[in-house]
Design a protein around this motif. Structure first.
Motif, mmCIF file in Angstrom:
data_model
loop_
_atom_site.group_PDB
_atom_site.id
_atom_site.type_symbol
_atom_site.label_atom_id
_atom_site.label_comp_id
_atom_site.label_asym_id
_atom_site.label_seq_id
_atom_site.Cartn_x
_atom_site.Cartn_y
_atom_site.Cartn_z
ATOM 1 N N MET A 80 0.835 -1.201 0.000
ATOM 2 C CA MET A 80 0.000 0.000 0.000
ATOM 3 C C MET A 80 0.870 1.250 0.000
ATOM 4 O O MET A 80 0.618 2.198 -0.747
ATOM 5 N N ASN A 81 1.896 1.255 0.818
ATOM 6 C CA ASN A 81 2.782 2.417 0.892
ATOM 7 C C ASN A 81 3.530 2.644 -0.421
ATOM 8 O O ASN A 81 3.671 3.786 -0.884
ATOM 9 N N GLN A 82 4.012 1.550 -1.025
ATOM 10 C CA GLN A 82 4.756 1.688 -2.272
ATOM 11 C C GLN A 82 3.841 2.113 -3.422
ATOM 12 O O GLN A 82 4.242 2.879 -4.298
ATOM 13 N N ALA A 83 2.595 1.613 -3.423
ATOM 14 C CA ALA A 83 1.643 2.013 -4.456
ATOM 15 C C ALA A 83 1.348 3.505 -4.371
ATOM 16 O O ALA A 83 1.276 4.206 -5.387
ATOM 17 N N ARG A 84 1.178 4.000 -3.155
ATOM 18 C CA ARG A 84 0.963 5.438 -2.989
ATOM 19 C C ARG A 84 2.197 6.221 -3.412
ATOM 20 O O ARG A 84 2.104 7.311 -3.988
ATOM 21 N N GLY A 85 3.372 5.654 -3.158
ATOM 22 C CA GLY A 85 4.604 6.302 -3.596
ATOM 23 C C GLY A 85 4.660 6.427 -5.113
ATOM 24 O O GLY A 85 5.109 7.452 -5.648
ATOM 25 N N ILE A 86 4.192 5.404 -5.815
ATOM 26 C CA ILE A 86 4.153 5.454 -7.277
ATOM 27 C C ILE A 86 3.200 6.551 -7.734
ATOM 28 O O ILE A 86 3.515 7.347 -8.626
ATOM 29 N N GLY A 87 2.024 6.590 -7.115
ATOM 30 C CA GLY A 87 1.048 7.608 -7.487
ATOM 31 C C GLY A 87 1.580 9.018 -7.301
ATOM 32 O O GLY A 87 1.409 9.885 -8.168
ATOM 33 N N LYS A 88 2.254 9.253 -6.194
ATOM 34 C CA LYS A 88 2.803 10.577 -5.917
ATOM 35 C C LYS A 88 3.937 10.924 -6.886
ATOM 36 O O LYS A 88 4.093 12.071 -7.294
ATOM 37 N N LEU A 89 4.714 9.916 -7.252
ATOM 38 C CA LEU A 89 5.883 10.150 -8.097
ATOM 39 C C LEU A 89 5.497 10.578 -9.506
ATOM 40 O O LEU A 89 6.151 11.431 -10.111
ATOM 41 N N ILE A 90 4.424 10.010 -10.044
ATOM 42 C CA ILE A 90 4.045 10.351 -11.423
ATOM 43 C C ILE A 90 2.991 11.450 -11.492
ATOM 44 O O ILE A 90 2.764 12.025 -12.556
ATOM 45 N N ASN A 91 2.355 11.752 -10.376
ATOM 46 C CA ASN A 91 1.314 12.779 -10.368
ATOM 47 C C ASN A 91 1.931 14.144 -10.069
ATOM 48 O O ASN A 91 1.701 14.757 -9.035
ATOM 49 N N THR A 110 4.631 -13.807 -2.804
ATOM 50 C CA THR A 110 3.184 -13.938 -2.674
ATOM 51 C C THR A 110 2.515 -13.351 -3.908
ATOM 52 O O THR A 110 3.111 -12.533 -4.621
ATOM 53 N N ASN A 111 1.273 -13.745 -4.149
ATOM 54 C CA ASN A 111 0.510 -13.131 -5.230
ATOM 55 C C ASN A 111 0.141 -11.708 -4.855
ATOM 56 O O ASN A 111 -0.086 -11.401 -3.680
ATOM 57 N N VAL A 112 0.052 -10.852 -5.863
ATOM 58 C CA VAL A 112 -0.241 -9.439 -5.631
ATOM 59 C C VAL A 112 -1.746 -9.192 -5.713
ATOM 60 O O VAL A 112 -2.408 -9.631 -6.660
ATOM 61 N N ASP A 113 -2.270 -8.498 -4.724
ATOM 62 C CA ASP A 113 -3.663 -8.051 -4.721
ATOM 63 C C ASP A 113 -3.718 -6.722 -5.472
ATOM 64 O O ASP A 113 -3.509 -5.653 -4.895
ATOM 65 N N PHE A 114 -3.979 -6.780 -6.782
ATOM 66 C CA PHE A 114 -3.977 -5.567 -7.597
ATOM 67 C C PHE A 114 -5.091 -4.604 -7.190
ATOM 68 O O PHE A 114 -4.954 -3.388 -7.349
ATOM 69 N N ALA A 115 -6.190 -5.137 -6.673
ATOM 70 C CA ALA A 115 -7.277 -4.264 -6.222
ATOM 71 C C ALA A 115 -6.794 -3.363 -5.088
ATOM 72 O O ALA A 115 -7.166 -2.184 -5.006
ATOM 73 N N LEU A 116 -5.939 -3.901 -4.209
ATOM 74 C CA LEU A 116 -5.401 -3.109 -3.101
ATOM 75 C C LEU A 116 -4.469 -2.019 -3.619
ATOM 76 O O LEU A 116 -4.460 -0.898 -3.101
ATOM 77 N N LEU A 117 -3.684 -2.323 -4.650
ATOM 78 C CA LEU A 117 -2.802 -1.311 -5.233
ATOM 79 C C LEU A 117 -3.632 -0.172 -5.819
ATOM 80 O O LEU A 117 -3.308 1.007 -5.634
ATOM 81 N N LYS A 118 -4.688 -0.513 -6.531
ATOM 82 C CA LYS A 118 -5.549 0.511 -7.139
ATOM 83 C C LYS A 118 -6.215 1.367 -6.068
ATOM 84 O O LYS A 118 -6.294 2.598 -6.212
ATOM 85 N N GLU A 119 -6.700 0.732 -5.014
ATOM 86 C CA GLU A 119 -7.321 1.485 -3.921
ATOM 87 C C GLU A 119 -6.321 2.428 -3.265
ATOM 88 O O GLU A 119 -6.677 3.543 -2.858
ATOM 89 N N SER A 120 -5.068 1.999 -3.179
ATOM 90 C CA SER A 120 -4.050 2.792 -2.486
ATOM 91 C C SER A 120 -3.665 4.055 -3.236
ATOM 92 O O SER A 120 -3.232 5.039 -2.632
ATOM 93 N N MET A 121 -3.802 4.045 -4.579
ATOM 94 C CA MET A 121 -3.416 5.228 -5.347
ATOM 95 C C MET A 121 -4.609 5.884 -6.044
ATOM 96 O O MET A 121 -4.435 6.768 -6.881
ATOM 97 N N ALA A 122 -5.816 5.483 -5.656
ATOM 98 C CA ALA A 122 -7.024 5.942 -6.359
ATOM 99 C C ALA A 122 -7.200 7.452 -6.321
ATOM 100 O O ALA A 122 -7.711 8.050 -7.280
ATOM 101 N N ASP A 123 -6.806 8.106 -5.236
ATOM 102 C CA ASP A 123 -6.989 9.549 -5.125
ATOM 103 C C ASP A 123 -5.845 10.332 -5.775
ATOM 104 O O ASP A 123 -5.866 11.567 -5.776
#
Length: 407
Positions: free
Chosen positions: A248-259, A303-316
């Motif tokens: 979740m933290n890394q997904a938000r980091g991706i969102g912030k980095l490209i936004n 482990t398998n990745v929960d892509f729905a959780l990644l999307k939720e983490s960077m949705a905003d």
């Protein structure tokens, strides 16, 4: 405890035992952090481990065929080994030539950094750009006027997960304890976990050395993890799930980095699905799946990745697209056309066979083609500058076709 059918205790196991003696059973998150990332004893930190390739414990898509990196690069322009292929394509495209300022790699292993540096050194010198390494995405400096292109390939699968189980009390945590320690009074995890027929297999890991136990009451960590997604709220008692706070933290980091003002885009490529998993953790040794508690620190644990959780983490932060299968992504991006071109220029029968075999493995519907998923993200400001937020090739086309088929 000195040894048993699994052999002598590994250095990581000794650390695990000391931790249990000091504070009680450890979480699966701690287990993964120690097994993979311990500074001196972690699997990724040891130079003697051939992590990837035919001599290693796991083979990844970029190692199978150069086409993989080439098509990823083409997607990046429109909106390691993998990075070397991407840089080669960028160098040949007029739109990107001379505009690359720097490469940032998130890699905590000094051994892997050395391998990456040797692979990318020539491209860096020819392209006159810097290569920088970081331990986490948050360390990468945000440059407002720079367009950022980010690829996370088999990145999230190695991030630590916690395992939690829904009980009458709330969300309790599934922990790891020595199986022969009589002082452990925790209960065993429910055998009735995940009655939903759509759920992954149940967690039944018990070895002669380690076993799973359930915390007697909900912990602060397990309670918070159970609240991270609205998808978890209605799950029935007995359900067990893997949740990664680090992801979740890394997904938000991706969102912030490209936004940023300069915009950006990202691809996340990993095995998983658009759902939560209950028992996807596995260990690899010499290309074979072994017990996850077999020689901690000597095996790759994923482990398998929960892509729905990644999307939720960077949705905003940024719009996301997919995930779609690797097969659909690569086919839509022209893998068969590129493979045909390489076959025409192949200098030997062996080279031709390697191209055909590699291409086949990447899009195999019974293997990598469907096991791996691709998630896209494009910075909001690109959409606001005239591009329809729904028009991101090839995600939209595939999703529209799926809707039509369903109707």
């Amino acid at each position: 405890m000195s040894g048993d059918s699994f052999g002598a205790l590994t250095d990581v196991e000794k650390i695990m035992l000391d931790s249990v003696k000091a504070t009680g059973p450890i979480s699966f998150s701690t287990f993964m952090q120690l097994s993979l990332g311990h500074p001196t004893h972690g699997y990724y930190m040891k130079p003697e481990h051939a992590v990837f390739g035919t001599q290693g414990d796991f083979i990844t898509s970029p190692e199978i065929s150069q086409i993989f990196g080439e098509l990823v690069a083409l997607w990046m322009i429109k909106q390691g080994t993998l990075m070397d292929d991407i840089l080669r394509v960028l160098k040949q495209l007029p739109a990107a030539r001379g505009k690359l300022k720097s490469i940032h790699l998130v890699e905590s292993s000094a051994t892997m950094r050395a391998l990456q540096e040797s692979k990318l050194r020539k491209a860096s010198q020819e392209g006159n750009f810097e290569i920088n390494w970081h331990d986490a995405i948050e360390e990468i400096e945000h440059e407002e006027d720079v367009f950022t292109m980010l690829v996370a390939h088999e990145f999230f699968d190695a991030l630590p997960v916690n395992v939690i189980e829904r009980t009458q009390q709330g969300w309790n945590e599934v922990l790891i304890a020595p199986s022969s320690d009589p002082s452990i009074r925790y209960t065993m995890p429910s055998s009735e976990s995940d009655q939903n027929s759509d759920s992954p297999p149940q967690l039944h890991h018990t070895s002669s050395r380690w076993t799973c136990v359930l915390s007697p009451t909900p912990t602060a960590s397990s309670t918070l993890l159970g609240l991270t997604s609205p998808r978890f709220f209605s799950l029935p008692v007995g359900t067990r799930i893997e949740v990664s706070r680090a992801s979740m933290n890394q997904a938000r980091g991706i969102g912030k980095l490209i936004n940023t003002k300069g915009g950006g885009c990202a691809l996340v490529i990993d095995y998983g699905a658009d759902k939560v998993f209950s028992d996807s953790m596995r260990a690899f040794k010499q290309h074979k799946i072994v017990d996850i508690f077999c020689s901690p620190g000597e095996c790759d644990v994923t482990t398998n990745v929960d892509f729905a959780l990644l999307k939720e983490s960077m949705a905003d932060l940024v719009p996301t697209y997919g995930p779609i299968s690797q097969r659909h992504f690569l086919t839509s991006m022209g893998i068969e056309i590129r493979a045909a071109a390489l076959l025409r220029s192949a200098s030997s029968l062996e080279r031709k066979k390697a191209i055909e075999d590699g291409t086949g493995r990447l899009i195999d519907p019974l293997g990598m083609g469907e096991q791996y998923k691709v998630l896209g993200a494009v910075a909001k400001n690109r959409a606001e500058e005239g591009q329809d937020v729904g028009e991101v090739w090839p995600f939209t086309v595939i999703q529209d076709n799926a809707k039509q088929s369903y109707c």
